[in-house]
Design a protein around this motif. Sequence first.
Motif, mmCIF file in Angstrom:
data_model
loop_
_atom_site.group_PDB
_atom_site.id
_atom_site.type_symbol
_atom_site.label_atom_id
_atom_site.label_comp_id
_atom_site.label_asym_id
_atom_site.label_seq_id
_atom_site.Cartn_x
_atom_site.Cartn_y
_atom_site.Cartn_z
ATOM 1 N N THR A 33 93.377 23.966 28.948
ATOM 2 C CA THR A 33 92.073 23.390 29.299
ATOM 3 C C THR A 33 90.950 23.851 28.373
ATOM 4 O O THR A 33 89.902 23.209 28.339
ATOM 5 C CB THR A 33 91.700 23.686 30.764
ATOM 6 N N ASP A 34 91.154 24.919 27.628
ATOM 7 C CA ASP A 34 90.133 25.313 26.651
ATOM 8 C C ASP A 34 90.388 24.676 25.285
ATOM 9 O O ASP A 34 89.602 24.844 24.352
ATOM 10 C CB ASP A 34 90.023 26.838 26.540
ATOM 11 N N GLY A 35 91.507 23.928 25.174
ATOM 12 C CA GLY A 35 91.805 23.208 23.947
ATOM 13 C C GLY A 35 92.304 24.048 22.790
ATOM 14 O O GLY A 35 92.508 23.536 21.699
ATOM 15 N N GLU A 74 90.186 20.369 19.003
ATOM 16 C CA GLU A 74 90.128 21.344 20.088
ATOM 17 C C GLU A 74 89.186 20.861 21.195
ATOM 18 O O GLU A 74 89.513 20.932 22.378
ATOM 19 C CB GLU A 74 89.657 22.698 19.555
ATOM 20 N N THR A 75 88.044 20.332 20.823
ATOM 21 C CA THR A 75 87.090 19.797 21.798
ATOM 22 C C THR A 75 87.678 18.594 22.529
ATOM 23 O O THR A 75 87.552 18.476 23.748
ATOM 24 C CB THR A 75 85.779 19.398 21.087
ATOM 25 N N ALA A 78 90.443 19.851 24.897
ATOM 26 C CA ALA A 78 89.847 20.575 26.027
ATOM 27 C C ALA A 78 89.282 19.599 27.043
ATOM 28 O O ALA A 78 89.496 19.762 28.254
ATOM 29 C CB ALA A 78 88.754 21.525 25.534
ATOM 30 N N THR A 82 91.036 19.195 30.728
ATOM 31 C CA THR A 82 90.179 19.494 31.875
ATOM 32 C C THR A 82 90.093 18.294 32.810
ATOM 33 O O THR A 82 90.185 18.433 34.033
ATOM 34 C CB THR A 82 88.774 19.913 31.400
#
Length: 94
Positions: A33-35, A74-75, A78, A82
């Motif tokens: 979830t943080d990517g 990554e963004t 994430a 999420t």
Amino acid sequence: MTNGTAETTRVWLVERTYSDDEQNLIVLTYATTDGSQYFRKERALTSCSDARETTAAVAAEPSNLGSIDDPELETQYAAEATRMAKQYDTDDTI
């Protein structure tokens, strides 16, 4: 980040694509979830009636996780991981 067991990390489905290299190969990409990490799973389709379930999340061994070095990806991962975590239970079929 672990949300699996002490030995695994929970990752959420963020991408489902067809392989460019091989016909009838689906690539499932799961991410934290943080990517920051991802897990890829390849699935060969053996026939038109091949109906294996894809779950919203899986528990991956840390040694099977890759790091994401692209801030934009990554963004993206994430945000999608999420969203999936909020919308689905881990065992829900997608």
